[in-house]
Write a protein that holds these residues in place. Structure first.
Motif, PDB file in Angstrom:
ATOM      1  N   GLY A   3       0.978  -0.911  -0.017  1.00 45.39           N
ATOM      2  CA  GLY A   3      -0.009   0.032  -0.042  1.00 45.39           C
ATOM      3  C   GLY A   3       0.624   1.425   0.544  1.00 45.39           C
ATOM      4  O   GLY A   3       2.434   1.353   0.226  1.00 45.39           O
ATOM      5  N   SER A   4       0.376   2.447  -0.261  1.00 46.44           N
ATOM      6  CA  SER A   4       1.069   3.611  -0.517  1.00 46.44           C
ATOM      7  C   SER A   4       1.134   3.600   1.612  1.00 46.44           C
ATOM      8  O   SER A   4       0.137   3.802   2.177  1.00 46.44           O
ATOM      9  CB  SER A   4      -0.455   4.586  -0.747  1.00 46.44           C
ATOM     10  OG  SER A   4      -0.510   4.985  -1.942  1.00 46.44           O
ATOM     11  N   LEU A   5       2.243   5.099   1.045  1.00 48.56           N
ATOM     12  CA  LEU A   5       2.678   5.425   2.080  1.00 48.56           C
ATOM     13  C   LEU A   5       2.514   6.960   2.943  1.00 48.56           C
ATOM     14  O   LEU A   5       2.409   7.886   1.839  1.00 48.56           O
ATOM     15  CB  LEU A   5       4.007   4.867   2.471  1.00 48.56           C
ATOM     16  CG  LEU A   5       5.133   4.354   2.467  1.00 48.56           C
ATOM     17  CD1 LEU A   5       6.491   4.511   2.534  1.00 48.56           C
ATOM     18  CD2 LEU A   5       4.390   2.812   3.592  1.00 48.56           C
ATOM     19  N   GLN A   6       2.272   6.865   4.085  1.00 44.63           N
ATOM     20  CA  GLN A   6       1.496   7.972   4.757  1.00 44.63           C
ATOM     21  C   GLN A   6       2.784   9.337   5.543  1.00 44.63           C
ATOM     22  O   GLN A   6       3.219   8.477   6.354  1.00 44.63           O
ATOM     23  CB  GLN A   6       0.408   8.548   5.006  1.00 44.63           C
ATOM     24  CG  GLN A   6      -0.105   8.337   4.077  1.00 44.63           C
ATOM     25  CD  GLN A   6      -0.447   7.135   4.069  1.00 44.63           C
ATOM     26  OE1 GLN A   6      -0.612   5.753   5.130  1.00 44.63           O
ATOM     27  NE2 GLN A   6      -1.180   6.419   2.897  1.00 44.63           N
ATOM     28  N   VAL A   7       3.272  10.266   5.447  1.00 46.46           N
ATOM     29  CA  VAL A   7       4.077  10.508   7.010  1.00 46.46           C
ATOM     30  C   VAL A   7       3.779  11.151   7.693  1.00 46.46           C
ATOM     31  O   VAL A   7       2.490  12.087   7.687  1.00 46.46           O
ATOM     32  CB  VAL A   7       4.395  11.751   6.537  1.00 46.46           C
ATOM     33  CG1 VAL A   7       5.730  12.723   7.401  1.00 46.46           C
ATOM     34  CG2 VAL A   7       5.493  11.414   5.124  1.00 46.46           C
ATOM     35  N   HIS A   8       3.912  10.355   9.309  1.00 45.52           N
ATOM     36  CA  HIS A   8       3.198  10.530  10.517  1.00 45.52           C
ATOM     37  C   HIS A   8       4.222  10.999  11.894  1.00 45.52           C
ATOM     38  O   HIS A   8       4.294  10.060  12.361  1.00 45.52           O
ATOM     39  CB  HIS A   8       2.447  10.005  10.586  1.00 45.52           C
ATOM     40  CG  HIS A   8       1.358   9.435  10.030  1.00 45.52           C
ATOM     41  ND1 HIS A   8       0.070  10.736   9.538  1.00 45.52           N
ATOM     42  CD2 HIS A   8       0.689   8.344   8.892  1.00 45.52           C
ATOM     43  CE1 HIS A   8      -0.657   9.970   9.090  1.00 45.52           C
ATOM     44  NE2 HIS A   8      -0.697   8.949   8.319  1.00 45.52           N
ATOM     45  N   LEU A   9       5.208  11.393  10.856  1.00 45.20           N
ATOM     46  CA  LEU A   9       6.364  11.493  12.201  1.00 45.20           C
ATOM     47  C   LEU A   9       5.563  12.091  13.995  1.00 45.20           C
ATOM     48  O   LEU A   9       4.787  13.131  13.503  1.00 45.20           O
ATOM     49  CB  LEU A   9       7.165  11.757  12.275  1.00 45.20           C
ATOM     50  CG  LEU A   9       8.442  11.795  10.419  1.00 45.20           C
ATOM     51  CD1 LEU A   9       9.587  12.516  10.128  1.00 45.20           C
ATOM     52  CD2 LEU A   9       8.427  10.555  10.841  1.00 45.20           C
ATOM     53  N   LYS A  10       5.907  11.572  14.666  1.00 44.39           N
ATOM     54  CA  LYS A  10       5.830  12.242  16.242  1.00 44.39           C
ATOM     55  C   LYS A  10       5.989  14.009  15.709  1.00 44.39           C
ATOM     56  O   LYS A  10       7.312  13.921  15.354  1.00 44.39           O
ATOM     57  CB  LYS A  10       5.910  11.235  17.255  1.00 44.39           C
ATOM     58  CG  LYS A  10       5.668  11.532  18.432  1.00 44.39           C
ATOM     59  CD  LYS A  10       5.513  10.530  19.779  1.00 44.39           C
ATOM     60  CE  LYS A  10       4.642  10.997  20.545  1.00 44.39           C
ATOM     61  NZ  LYS A  10       5.240   9.793  21.773  1.00 44.39           N
ATOM     62  N   ASP A  11       5.318  14.127  16.918  1.00 41.45           N
ATOM     63  CA  ASP A  11       6.509  15.934  16.593  1.00 41.45           C
ATOM     64  C   ASP A  11       5.509  16.717  17.939  1.00 41.45           C
ATOM     65  O   ASP A  11       4.778  17.509  18.114  1.00 41.45           O
ATOM     66  CB  ASP A  11       5.570  17.128  15.554  1.00 41.45           C
ATOM     67  CG  ASP A  11       6.255  18.826  16.001  1.00 41.45           C
ATOM     68  OD1 ASP A  11       6.701  18.618  16.729  1.00 41.45           O
ATOM     69  OD2 ASP A  11       5.209  19.056  14.874  1.00 41.45           O
ATOM     70  N   ASP A  12       6.530  16.220  18.974  1.00 43.85           N
ATOM     71  CA  ASP A  12       6.159  16.947  20.364  1.00 43.85           C
ATOM     72  C   ASP A  12       6.727  17.949  21.143  1.00 43.85           C
ATOM     73  O   ASP A  12       7.051  17.836  22.144  1.00 43.85           O
ATOM     74  CB  ASP A  12       6.413  15.561  22.072  1.00 43.85           C
ATOM     75  CG  ASP A  12       5.338  14.976  20.948  1.00 43.85           C
ATOM     76  OD1 ASP A  12       3.958  15.627  20.846  1.00 43.85           O
ATOM     77  OD2 ASP A  12       5.107  13.624  21.959  1.00 43.85           O
TER      78      ASP A  12
END
Length: 253
Positions: A213-222
């Motif tokens: 499947g396709s990838l999406q960017v979900h980087l944690k940003d705290d």
């Protein structure tokens, strides 16, 4: 030395300590803001790579020049066939880059052969497997090994390094807990493989498993939250010092 003479020196020492702590906390807050800006730039860069049309997989002569910071998540297209060799499964409880993946299962890592003869490892997709049943995984990947070349599109990825608390791999079950395709190749006899692997996007198998499947960017940003915390600590230390100094002044009157 009299007690009166020692008081100014004590206040001066405590003042220096307070100044050092405030400078430290402010510095940590500014560092978090810098990290936040860098993270946002990284997210923008990765999102741009994921959005572009797939390009041809670089030739093997360029593989050693590829770098994670510049080339990870590049979309590529190539023709290859899955070869008859033991597959490897990587345990996962979900995915940070796939919204459609949840729950325990494994990623199916398999070697493919290019027309030019090189071997590229492909993560063929997710296999839902709550009980870690090896026979289920074998049935999922078997239909892929046809020996026929197919056009594949996917994303260049680079091997991970196991952490201190990462469980050791189980070669008998061909089960890994880190996406280290180079270690898999050495253990399972895949021979020399590309220094990267491919997260498969297309084609989707007829049965839908393994599930690419396709990838999406979900980087944690705290980082903003952390920055506010450090700045709040700096303010709290400064206020505590001012309160303490005010009390000392009233006592000295």
């Amino acid at each position: 030395m009299s007690a009166l003479a020692a008081r100014p020196r004590g206040r001066f020492g405590f003042g220096l300590f307070t100044l050092a702590m405030v400078a430290l906390f402010v510095g940590l807050g500014l560092w978090q803001l810098q990290r936040r800006a860098e993270k946002h730039a990284l997210i923008a860069a990765l999102a741009e790579r994921l959005a572009v049309e797939p390009e041809a997989l670089p030739p093997s002569s360029q593989w050693n020049a590829l770098r994670a910071e510049r080339d990870e998540f590049r979309r590529v297209r190539f023709i290859a066939g899955f070869i008859s060799a033991p597959d490897a499964m990587v345990y996962s409880s979900g995915s940070a880059v796939r919204d459609d993946i949840s729950g325990p299962g494994t990623w199916a890592f398999m070697p493919t052969r290019l027309a030019s003869g090189e071997t590229v490892v492909v993560n063929a997709g997710f296999v839902q497997n709550t009980m870690q049943d090896r026979s289920l995984e074998d049935r999922a990947v078997k239909p892929l090994v046809t020996g026929e070349p197919v056009t594949m599109t996917g994303y260049i990825r680079f091997p991970q390094t196991a952490g201190v608390l990462t469980p050791a791999e189980n070669p008998a079950k061909r089960l890994w807990f880190t996406r280290d395709h180079l270690a898999m190749a050495r253990s399972l006899g895949w021979g020399e493989v590309a220094p990267f692997y491919i997260d498969l996007e297309q084609p989707v198998p007829a049965g839908g498993i393994p599930k690419p499947g396709s990838l999406q960017v979900h980087l944690k940003d705290d980082h903003l939250q952390y920055a506010v915390t450090w700045f709040a600590l700096a303010a709290a230390v400064a206020i505590a010092f001012l309160v303490w100094r005010g009390g000392r002044r009233r006592q000295s009157r």
